[in-house]
Design an enzyme around this catalytic site. Structure first.
Site, PDB file in Angstrom:
ATOM      1  N   GLU A 193      11.728   2.433   7.042  1.00  0.00           N
ATOM      2  CA  GLU A 193      10.541   1.562   6.952  1.00  0.00           C
ATOM      3  C   GLU A 193      10.248   1.088   8.379  1.00  0.00           C
ATOM      4  O   GLU A 193      10.480  -0.065   8.738  1.00  0.00           O
ATOM      5  CB  GLU A 193      10.827   0.367   6.019  1.00  0.00           C
ATOM      6  CG  GLU A 193       9.615  -0.536   5.786  1.00  0.00           C
ATOM      7  CD  GLU A 193       9.945  -1.793   4.963  1.00  0.00           C
ATOM      8  OE1 GLU A 193      11.141  -2.039   4.682  1.00  0.00           O
ATOM      9  OE2 GLU A 193       9.013  -2.530   4.617  1.00  0.00           O
ATOM     10  N   HIS A 241      10.573   3.388   0.745  1.00  0.00           N
ATOM     11  CA  HIS A 241       9.601   3.576   1.833  1.00  0.00           C
ATOM     12  C   HIS A 241       9.646   4.969   2.465  1.00  0.00           C
ATOM     13  O   HIS A 241       8.711   5.735   2.348  1.00  0.00           O
ATOM     14  CB  HIS A 241       9.721   2.497   2.934  1.00  0.00           C
ATOM     15  CG  HIS A 241       9.407   1.131   2.447  1.00  0.00           C
ATOM     16  ND1 HIS A 241       8.119   0.723   2.182  1.00  0.00           N
ATOM     17  CD2 HIS A 241      10.204   0.070   2.135  1.00  0.00           C
ATOM     18  CE1 HIS A 241       8.140  -0.526   1.742  1.00  0.00           C
ATOM     19  NE2 HIS A 241       9.386  -0.947   1.696  1.00  0.00           N
TER      20      HIS A 241
HETATM   21 ZN    ZN Z   1      11.259  -3.238  -0.441  1.00  0.00          ZN
END
Ligand code: ZN
Ligand code: NAG
Ligand code: NAG
Length: 502
Positions: free
Chosen positions: A348, A373
């Site tokens: 992320e 992510h």
């Molecule tokens: Zn999260």
């Protein structure tokens, strides 16, 4: 004579060139269609009524995209989410997506799902005390004035509110602590760290208030209700499992907190038997040392022993660029990997080749069933291969990534490339309440209109919903798929009959 030869050669030349031209056109169409056939949803076959619904959906989608293509300055989805989150709710396509059965939410954090208006209502409960500090407030339920230090003084929220002289203004100031939405995000949320500070502050400020056991349980109950209202049938929820307290001075540890979730779920399921259920991913903070992770793992194992059907697995949370990289805990996590299923947040980040980026590798080698992510994944061809080979799902949260400053304009989100390659994607919403989004509808709408190809149609929407069931930890996939199909058929019927907009 010369003219005849000249004419003949012109005719010959144009015949040949017409042929070449036709071949190029054919090749162009072939390539276009071959590539479209690679897209997520390519294996879905639509029945007659679905094709009718698809025509309606694609008309709406084309209008929105073509309007934006002609007038990019007016395209809602290329702006900041705070600017368009409310106006898009008027879109017919949004309303349709809201009614659409979306399957499961597989990536969301328990105390970030409900709106600031909901949280504001919580502050109306009796026994809530407040301490106003220079740049923050502290909130705690207690029968008497709390013993905790306070830079000013603890007061009952009720007294503070009514002695303020203007309840409306008091509430609107208070509400600002329960949302990261502001009017001028480009001036205030200038970089990843500044918006993350504000984001984390939300969890710190609300933490002690939500830790009051009755509020904790009610919040979860109302989260399940909100998911059901948004046509989500099942959720795998991540939690740091904080200690809870009550007014009698009892304190409940992480395992007991998990038990209170399970009891709340049971209560909800008896009130709403058409909901499919929920499971728990224990996801404590990553900014700790290896010894603490070892303790987390023991807690996870205990919850699994106690609540085998409710416990789904383990993850670590917190800003990856700043927190400890997963490789710091590799030894501990390798040891527990046969006992715990992993669902790590990884990649992320906008950085490439950093510890946060390389968390993707750790997530894969540790046998994660899904990765949270994986924003950085497009830069890693080998990891993409591994993810496909091992059938690891990617939990994509487009709105979260936009709001938390990984991408300015969602058209540039890596999800576009994941969808084009038919990677195992599930769409989710992370912490929708904190940015005032619906539990899942905004993320589906933004992904469908703003990120996916203009050509992506109902097949993609259906496949995304089906993926969320397939990549869940539900044991009886046939049963939930069957339940989903019933809801889906009803939905298609309402689209075809035009009832879906009302
Ligand atoms: Zn999260
Ligand atoms: C933005 O959204 C609103 C509400 O759906 C709509 O009226 C408007 O036309 C949209 N703008 C564009 C360019 O799509
Ligand atoms: C807050 O409470 C009021 C009054 O009880 C209620 O009408 C409203 O729906 C509540 N809002 C939310 C978001 O729960």
């Amino acid at each position: 004579m010369w003219t005849t030869i000249l004419c003949l050669s012109i005719v010959l030349f144009s015949v040949v060139s017409q042929d070449v031209y036709n071949n190029v056109v054919k090749e162009r169409n072939d390539i276009l269609h071959r590539e479209l056939d690679m897209m997520l949803g390519n294996d879905i076959e639509l029945c007659d009524s679905e094709m009718k619904a698809n025509d309606i959906i694609m008309d709406l989608k084309r209008q929105e995209i073509e309007g934006g293509f002609l007038e990019p300055q007016a395209f809602n989805l290329s702006k900041h989410f705070f600017e368009y989150k409310d106006v898009v709710k008027e879109s017919q396509l949004f309303k349709l997506i809201q009614k659409m059965p979306k399957g499961a939410i597989l990536h969301a954090h328990d105390t970030g799902l409900l709106s600031p208006d909901y949280v504001l209502n919580v502050t109306y409960l009796p026994d809530l005390h407040v301490c106003f500090e220079e740049n923050d407030i502290r909130l705690l339920f207690s029968t008497n004035t709390p013993d905790e230090t306070c830079e000013t003084q603890w007061q009952l929220m009720k007294d503070a509110r009514y002695s303020s002289g203007n309840v409306e203004r008091f509430d609107s100031e208070l509400r600002k602590y329960f949302s990261i939405v502001i009017d001028n995000p480009s001036e205030v949320h200038t970089d990843v760290n500044s918006v993350w500070l504000k984001f984390q502050q939300y969890f710190i400020t609300t933490g002690a208030m939500f830790g009051y056991k009755p509020v904790w349980e009610q919040y979860f109950y109302d989260t399940l209700k909100a998911c059901r209202d948004d046509n989500v049938m099942y959720i795998e929820i991540r939690s740091v499992l904080p200690e809870l307290y009550d007014l009698d001075g009892n304190v409940y540890d992480s395992v007991e907190t998990a038990v209170s979730y399970k009891e709340t779920l049971d209560r909800f399921m008896s009130d709403y038997p058409d909901f499919y259920g929920a499971k728990l991913i224990y996801a404590p903070l990553r900014m700790v040392d290896a010894k603490t992770v070892k303790q987390y793992i023991e807690i996870a194992k205990e919850i699994k022993r106690k609540l085998p059907d409710f416990f789904a697995g383990f993850d670590l949370v917190g800003q990856e660029d700043k927190g400890s990289p997963t490789k710091d805990f590799l030894a501990e996590l390798v040891e527990a990997r046969w006992e715990l299923d992993y669902f790590f947040h990884a990649g992320e980040t906008n950085w490439y080749g950093t510890s946060s980026d390389e968390n993707l590798i750790d997530a894969i080698v540790l046998g994660s069933r899904r990765i949270g992510h994986a924003f950085a994944l497009t830069k890693h061809p080998l990891l993409i291969d591994e993810i496909v080979k091992r059938d690891i799902a990617i939990e994509v949260n487009v709105v979260s990534n936009a709001v938390l400053k990984l991408v300015e304009d969602v058209r540039n989100h890596p999800l576009a490339s994941f969808l084009a390659q038919d990677l195992p994607v599930v769409l989710s919403s992370d912490d929708p309440g904190v940015w005032e989004a619906e539990p899942l509808s905004h993320d589906f709408y933004v992904a469908f209109v703003g990120v996916a190809s203009k050509h992506a149609d109902l097949r993609m929407l259906k496949k995304l919903a089906l993926n969320s069931l397939y990549y869940s930890t539900i044991k009886d996939k046939d049963k939930i798929a069957h339940d989903f199909e019933i809801r889906w058929t009803k939905f298609i019927d309402s689209v075809v009959r035009g009832n879906v907009f009302y």
